[in-house]
Motif scaffolding. Structure first.
Motif, PDB file in Angstrom:
ATOM      1  N   ASP A 226       6.685   9.647   6.889  1.00 20.90           N
ATOM      2  CA  ASP A 226       6.568   8.988   8.179  1.00 20.90           C
ATOM      3  C   ASP A 226       7.805   9.289   9.017  1.00 20.90           C
TER       4      ASP A 226
ATOM      5  N   THR B 243       9.300   7.622  11.184  1.00 17.24           N
ATOM      6  CA  THR B 243      10.179   6.469  11.364  1.00 17.24           C
ATOM      7  C   THR B 243      11.063   6.235  10.143  1.00 17.24           C
TER       8      THR B 243
ATOM      9  N   GLU C  39      10.061  -5.883   8.361  1.00 16.87           N
ATOM     10  CA  GLU C  39      10.720  -4.575   8.328  1.00 16.87           C
ATOM     11  C   GLU C  39       9.816  -3.494   8.918  1.00 16.87           C
ATOM     12  N   ILE C  40       8.499  -3.714   8.840  1.00 10.33           N
ATOM     13  CA  ILE C  40       7.504  -2.791   9.383  1.00 10.33           C
ATOM     14  C   ILE C  40       6.504  -3.605  10.196  1.00 10.33           C
TER      15      ILE C  40
ATOM     16  N   CYS D 210      13.317  -2.590  13.004  1.00  7.40           N
ATOM     17  CA  CYS D 210      11.941  -2.678  12.486  1.00  7.40           C
ATOM     18  C   CYS D 210      11.161  -1.437  12.903  1.00  7.40           C
ATOM     19  N   ALA D 211      10.505  -0.778  11.947  1.00  7.73           N
ATOM     20  CA  ALA D 211       9.673   0.391  12.254  1.00  7.73           C
ATOM     21  C   ALA D 211       8.336  -0.068  12.812  1.00  7.73           C
TER      22      ALA D 211
ATOM     23  N   ARG E  57       8.103  -4.800   0.800  1.00 13.64           N
ATOM     24  CA  ARG E  57       8.522  -4.892   2.197  1.00 13.64           C
ATOM     25  C   ARG E  57       7.909  -6.131   2.860  1.00 13.64           C
TER      26      ARG E  57
ATOM     27  N   ALA F 268       9.940   4.863   7.448  1.00 13.15           N
ATOM     28  CA  ALA F 268       9.379   3.718   6.730  1.00 13.15           C
ATOM     29  C   ALA F 268       8.709   4.174   5.444  1.00 13.15           C
ATOM     30  N   ASP F 269       8.743   3.321   4.437  1.00 14.03           N
ATOM     31  CA  ASP F 269       8.024   3.629   3.210  1.00 14.03           C
ATOM     32  C   ASP F 269       7.653   2.320   2.524  1.00 14.03           C
TER      33      ASP F 269
ATOM     34  N   VAL G 150       5.891  -6.886   5.941  1.00 15.47           N
ATOM     35  CA  VAL G 150       5.055  -6.125   6.877  1.00 15.47           C
ATOM     36  C   VAL G 150       4.306  -7.100   7.770  1.00 15.47           C
TER      37      VAL G 150
END
Length: 475
Positions: A3, A5, A78-79, A101-102, A13, A7-8, A15
């Motif tokens: 990704d 961004t 975080e996402i 934050c992604a 996480r 992000a993973d 979300v």
């Protein structure tokens, strides 16, 4: 596919899902929660999926439209992932960046999920929902402990989204806006290649090129090479992309690696032979009618063998498939007719549906079709006319806009004229509203008929209304 961004989902996480009440995002939320992530979500209304979200451990809330993204901050997200219905504003993106934050769209968060498992991505202009559901049913029945995400609920499984401890991930991959190219599939499946979503792709050459890329980026591919229009046995487009990447092929022609033959359709079931490398794998039976379902089932068997499932186990498990919601879904009986609802909304899907119904043994196939989107109706008028003319008796409603503005001169009534161009003696009616359609159906239906409600809008309500009318209700 990494990704951009950064992000993973490799560790738990927080979300937050914007538009969490929608069908696509809610299913991803259920999967994310099962993966061990803390999932919150926001929407402007509470929807029918709320209880399922809460049961899965998702924390949904209703907020004003202006707070859909900012509501993520109190949860320490975080996402943030959003549905296409709620794109972020520049302010939303700036606030997310400030919070570290992604921000991802639906395809972006789904690609991260795919990265966590060997993924079978099922795409195609028609049949991807049914094929994904068949594959999930097969893998589940064969004890392969699959994860899956289907665009409708497989009736035998009872849920559209599930995450397992270790099994492969079977996911429906949407080609309509190109997001299927972001799945990072291990196995790419193409059910067919046809004209649709021309507002995005513009022409069939672009569609073919996209499917070629989809297959080329996967470890291996499985392609049904039959012509979805029924004009010839093998579709040259599908055959070209399969040959270009060395994909396993499925179809009725003798050149297919998995050859479908001896198809028999009887009411609600399809039975066929399946030959692979000179060895007979069938007979194969599925609990949905139609030659196209034989092809979809054969594709799912080919994928199962690629995943290490034995042919006998695959065929036995596939017999448990009984369809999905809004895909030849039997909703009941009224006025002596069997009522079936189907989501078909482009000419290929409508053609396959009506052809299947015609060969399944009902005395008459009576249908109400609700066109979906003004642009699709405008671009595919003649193709719709040829497909709808397959019904013994057909009625057509006004266009279901699906958020589009009306286009001057474009109406469902044009399809009545197109049907008559194909079959001048056709029994075809213009029923602008569902009230009109209910009155027409009540006067038209005979005992023994198959009655189809067809379209991606709200035409599904018609069958339920007829059941109430037959029982003496007033709706």
């Amino acid at each position: 596919m990494p990704d951009p961004t950064g992000a993973d989902l490799g560790a738990p996480r927080a979300v937050h899902l914007v538009g969490v009440g929608g069908a696509g995002i809610s299913a991803i939320g259920i999967i994310l929660a099962a993966m061990g992530h803390r999932v919150t979500g926001s929407d402007v209304n509470e929807t029918a999926v709320w209880p399922a979200l809460i049961a899965a451990g998702v924390e949904p809330e209703v907020v004003p439209a202006t707070e859909l993204f900012s509501s993520a901050r109190p949860h320490g997200a975080e996402i943030v992932a959003h549905s296409t219905a709620f794109p972020p504003t520049e302010r939303d993106l700036a606030e997310a960046a400030e919070a570290g934050c992604a921000v991802l769209d639906r395809a972006g968060i789904l690609a991260l999920v795919c990265a966590a498992r060997p993924t079978v991505a099922v795409s195609g202009t028609h049949g991807k929902t049914s094929t994904t559901a068949m594959l999930a049913t097969l893998l589940d029945g064969a004890g392969a402990d699959p994860s899956y995400l289907v665009g409708a609920t497989p009736l035998g499984l009872g849920r559209a989204a599930h995450w397992s401890e270790a099994g492969a991930f079977a996911v429906e991959a949407d080609e309509s806006d190109g997001t299927f190219l972001r799945m990072g599939a291990d196995i790419a499946v193409v059910t067919n290649i046809d004209e649709d979503h021309l507002d995005f792709w513009h022409d069939i050459a672009a569609i073919e090129a996209a499917f070629l890329r989809f297959l080329g980026e996967a470890r291996t591919g499985v392609v049904c090479i039959d012509d979805p229009r029924g004009e010839q046995v093998t579709d040259p487009r599908a055959a070209r992309v399969a040959a270009a990447v060395g994909a396993t092929t499925v179809g009725e022609g003798p050149e297919a690696d998995f050859q479908v033959h001896s198809v028999e359709v009887e009411r609600l079931h399809t039975r066929f032979g399946l030959r692979h490398q000179g060895r007979e794998l069938g007979p194969v039976t599925v609990g949905t009618p139609g030659r196209h379902h034989a092809r979809n089932a054969a594709v799912s068997v080919a994928v199962a063998l690629e995943l290490g499932i034995s042919a006998p186990a695959a065929v036995e498990a596939l017999a448990g498939y009984v369809g999905v919601t809004r895909r030849f879904e039997v909703v009941g009986e009224a006025f002596g007719a069997t009522l079936v609802d189907d989501y078909a909304h482009n000419p290929g899907k409508v053609r396959a549906l009506l052809a299947s119904a015609k060969e399944a043994g009902w005395p008459r196939v009576v249908a109400v079709f609700q066109p979906h989107r003004y642009t699709r109706t405008r671009d595919l008028l003649a193709d719709f006319g040829a497909a709808l003319a397959l019904a013994d008796v057909i009625a057509i409603t006004e266009v279901y806009a699906a958020g589009e503005d009306p286009i001057a001169g474009i109406s469902g009534r044009l399809l009545v004229e197109e049907v008559l161009e194909v079959r001048p003696w056709a029994e075809v009616a213009w029923v602008p509203t569902l009230d009109d359609a209910a009155g027409w159906a009540r006067a038209t239906l005979r005992p023994g008929d198959l009655f189809l409600t067809v379209g991606a809008g709200d035409v599904w309500q018609l069958g339920r209304r007829l059941i109430d009318l037959d029982a003496g209700g007033s709706r």
